[in-house]
Design a protein around this motif. Sequence first.
Motif, PDB file in Angstrom:
ATOM      1  N   ASP A  92       0.800  -1.160   0.054  1.00  0.00           N
ATOM      2  CA  ASP A  92      -0.078  -0.058  -0.058  1.00  0.00           C
ATOM      3  C   ASP A  92       1.020   1.366   0.186  1.00  0.00           C
ATOM      4  O   ASP A  92       0.718   2.110  -0.685  1.00  0.00           O
ATOM      5  CB  ASP A  92      -0.858  -0.052   1.177  1.00  0.00           C
ATOM      6  N   HIS A  93       1.813   1.263   0.764  1.00  0.00           N
ATOM      7  CA  HIS A  93       2.721   2.321   0.976  1.00  0.00           C
ATOM      8  C   HIS A  93       3.612   2.487  -0.448  1.00  0.00           C
ATOM      9  O   HIS A  93       3.934   3.506  -0.760  1.00  0.00           O
ATOM     10  CB  HIS A  93       3.896   2.041   1.924  1.00  0.00           C
ATOM     11  N   TYR A  94       3.980   1.410  -1.090  1.00  0.00           N
ATOM     12  CA  TYR A  94       4.755   1.385  -2.448  1.00  0.00           C
ATOM     13  C   TYR A  94       3.814   2.212  -3.560  1.00  0.00           C
ATOM     14  O   TYR A  94       4.343   3.033  -4.016  1.00  0.00           O
ATOM     15  CB  TYR A  94       4.919   0.063  -2.790  1.00  0.00           C
ATOM     16  N   TRP A  95       2.392   1.713  -3.382  1.00  0.00           N
ATOM     17  CA  TRP A  95       1.808   2.360  -4.775  1.00  0.00           C
ATOM     18  C   TRP A  95       1.753   3.860  -4.637  1.00  0.00           C
ATOM     19  O   TRP A  95       1.841   4.193  -5.594  1.00  0.00           O
ATOM     20  CB  TRP A  95       0.508   1.668  -4.758  1.00  0.00           C
ATOM     21  N   VAL A  96       1.546   4.562  -3.548  1.00  0.00           N
ATOM     22  CA  VAL A  96       1.233   5.781  -3.375  1.00  0.00           C
ATOM     23  C   VAL A  96       2.725   6.642  -3.375  1.00  0.00           C
ATOM     24  O   VAL A  96       2.597   7.818  -3.469  1.00  0.00           O
ATOM     25  CB  VAL A  96       0.428   6.207  -2.206  1.00  0.00           C
ATOM     26  N   ASN A  97       3.649   5.842  -3.707  1.00  0.00           N
ATOM     27  CA  ASN A  97       4.957   6.572  -3.765  1.00  0.00           C
ATOM     28  C   ASN A  97       5.609   6.173  -5.170  1.00  0.00           C
ATOM     29  O   ASN A  97       6.798   6.551  -5.397  1.00  0.00           O
ATOM     30  CB  ASN A  97       6.098   6.007  -2.692  1.00  0.00           C
ATOM     31  N   ILE A  98       4.897   5.680  -6.010  1.00  0.00           N
ATOM     32  CA  ILE A  98       5.193   5.708  -7.400  1.00  0.00           C
ATOM     33  C   ILE A  98       4.479   6.197  -8.392  1.00  0.00           C
ATOM     34  O   ILE A  98       2.973   6.496  -8.189  1.00  0.00           O
ATOM     35  CB  ILE A  98       5.752   4.269  -7.878  1.00  0.00           C
ATOM     36  N   ASP A  99       4.651   6.475  -9.768  1.00  0.00           N
ATOM     37  CA  ASP A  99       3.772   6.675 -10.745  1.00  0.00           C
ATOM     38  C   ASP A  99       3.410   5.362 -11.582  1.00  0.00           C
ATOM     39  O   ASP A  99       4.330   4.911 -12.310  1.00  0.00           O
ATOM     40  CB  ASP A  99       4.225   7.710 -11.718  1.00  0.00           C
ATOM     41  N   PRO A 100       2.462   4.645 -11.480  1.00  0.00           N
ATOM     42  CA  PRO A 100       2.247   3.335 -11.758  1.00  0.00           C
ATOM     43  C   PRO A 100       1.835   3.225 -13.163  1.00  0.00           C
ATOM     44  O   PRO A 100       1.658   2.131 -13.892  1.00  0.00           O
ATOM     45  CB  PRO A 100       0.971   2.748 -11.183  1.00  0.00           C
ATOM     46  N   PHE A 101       1.793   4.547 -13.885  1.00  0.00           N
ATOM     47  CA  PHE A 101       1.322   4.743 -15.236  1.00  0.00           C
ATOM     48  C   PHE A 101       2.484   5.005 -16.324  1.00  0.00           C
ATOM     49  O   PHE A 101       2.133   5.184 -17.346  1.00  0.00           O
ATOM     50  CB  PHE A 101       0.101   5.592 -15.370  1.00  0.00           C
ATOM     51  N   ASP A 102       3.691   5.218 -15.862  1.00  0.00           N
ATOM     52  CA  ASP A 102       4.665   5.815 -16.609  1.00  0.00           C
ATOM     53  C   ASP A 102       5.473   4.520 -17.084  1.00  0.00           C
ATOM     54  O   ASP A 102       6.119   3.669 -16.549  1.00  0.00           O
ATOM     55  CB  ASP A 102       5.786   6.493 -15.643  1.00  0.00           C
ATOM     56  N   ALA A 103       5.299   4.319 -18.430  1.00  0.00           N
ATOM     57  CA  ALA A 103       6.005   3.031 -18.887  1.00  0.00           C
ATOM     58  C   ALA A 103       7.335   3.398 -19.660  1.00  0.00           C
ATOM     59  O   ALA A 103       8.183   2.713 -20.231  1.00  0.00           O
ATOM     60  CB  ALA A 103       5.062   2.653 -20.248  1.00  0.00           C
ATOM     61  N   LYS A 104       8.041   4.538 -19.291  1.00  0.00           N
ATOM     62  CA  LYS A 104       9.335   4.879 -19.717  1.00  0.00           C
ATOM     63  C   LYS A 104      10.357   5.081 -18.423  1.00  0.00           C
ATOM     64  O   LYS A 104      11.483   5.551 -18.482  1.00  0.00           O
ATOM     65  CB  LYS A 104       9.294   6.511 -20.396  1.00  0.00           C
ATOM     66  N   GLY A 105       9.929   4.984 -17.408  1.00  0.00           N
ATOM     67  CA  GLY A 105      10.684   5.370 -16.224  1.00  0.00           C
ATOM     68  C   GLY A 105       9.778   5.755 -15.005  1.00  0.00           C
ATOM     69  O   GLY A 105       8.623   5.383 -14.796  1.00  0.00           O
ATOM     70  N   GLN A 106      10.209   6.498 -14.257  1.00  0.00           N
ATOM     71  CA  GLN A 106       9.863   7.245 -12.945  1.00  0.00           C
ATOM     72  C   GLN A 106      10.087   8.751 -12.917  1.00  0.00           C
ATOM     73  O   GLN A 106      11.299   9.048 -12.504  1.00  0.00           O
ATOM     74  CB  GLN A 106       9.921   6.535 -11.661  1.00  0.00           C
TER      75      GLN A 106
END
Length: 199
Positions: A92-106
């Motif tokens: 749960d902590h992971y998801w809100v600390n990334i952009d899960p829609f970026d297919a090129k990186g972060q």
Amino acid sequence: MKKILGLVLTSSVLIYASLGHTAESKKAILAGGCFWCMESDFEKLPGVTNVISGFTGGKIKNPTYNGDHTGHYEAVEITYDPTLVSYQAILDHYWVNIDPFDAKGQFCDKGPSYLSAIFVANEQERKLAEATKSAVKAEFPDQTVVTPILNTSTFYPIKGKESYHQDYYKNNPIRYNTYRWRCGRDSRLDEIWGDRTTH
């Protein structure tokens, strides 16, 4: 009521520990772009006891930051106390600390090594990871969640001359905070997750 329940749970953990029944630490391996930021984000989570920056997911042995790390993700190995924080809470902590829609990186970091990924060690972890990914998909039906769920492979900690990457946010706070701001990490997280972000 919450305070009373908290005291009861804390007391139970202490009693359990005093009887010699301490739970063994567990590990989780996650990729979310810059490992400086992932390390910082997870070391703030109660129950996490250690976070190590490194590489995983590729076939090359002993990858390095300035050398060859082709096929590897920048990732962190998170050690946590399961009596204080669950694997579910880690995810749960992971998801809100990334952009899960970026297919090129972060964020501002682009390229294969900066892609997001969840590395699972067993079927139970896979089921939990798949369930959390499904929840994100349901919340954002008009966007494509690109974060894969992969089997764990050898994790290579940063070492030697490149050890300065470990604890970078602690040892170089001004440079780290400037990088994080310029990279637009927090502004993008706010855009996606609102007040659920933890930065």
